[in-house]
Write a protein that holds these residues in place. Structure first.
Motif: not given
Length: 147
Positions: A2-9
């Protein structure tokens, strides 16, 4: 998936202790193996993380201890990582800002293509597809935060 979780760092996300479960499939021979253990991403003076994985690898029914160490250094762009072997050789880049990243690593005549996906704040996965004259493998690793 499914969807992915964005990780800024990426480095901030990875820091800490993770439970690791890996399946290894040799597509040429049909053999299967598995690794179970932990990965610890601990801070180093250079501003990056030292990745140390240890556990048990079972191949053809034979368990044996296994470990590896990598260095995850700050990448060129903010929030990314430059992954290196302990001797300093480059392995791959890592940008989790979209929650998904694909990286290639040539190794002699074989090509390692890794797909990194973040499911949520405590779970991520890597799938390495290795193709070439020496190898025909799929390695799938699931990480669950243990802290």
């Amino acid at each position: 998936m499914g969807e992915f979780r964005p990780v800024p760092d990426a480095l901030g996300y990875l820091a800490g202790r993770w439970r690791v479960e890996r399946s290894v499939r040799d597509l040429a021979s049909g053999d299967d193996g598995e690794f179970s253990g932990t990965t610890v991403f601990s801070p180093v003076d250079s501003g990056g993380l030292l990745h140390h994985e240890s556990g048990t690898f079972v191949w053809r029914g034979v368990p044996r201890p296994a470990e590896r160490t990598l260095r995850f250094l700050p990448g060129e762009a903010d929030g990314t990582a430059d992954v290196r072997f302990t001797d300093g050789r480059p392995f791959h880049d890592l940008d989790l800002s979209s929650g998904r990243h694909v990286a290639d690593h040539p190794c002699s005549a074989d090509l390692y293509r890794g797909e990194f996906t973040v499911r949520d704040e405590d779970h991520w996965r890597t799938v390495w597809r290795v193709r070439g004259p020496a190898k025909d493998l799929v390695l799938t690793t699931d990480y669950a935060r243990a802290d």
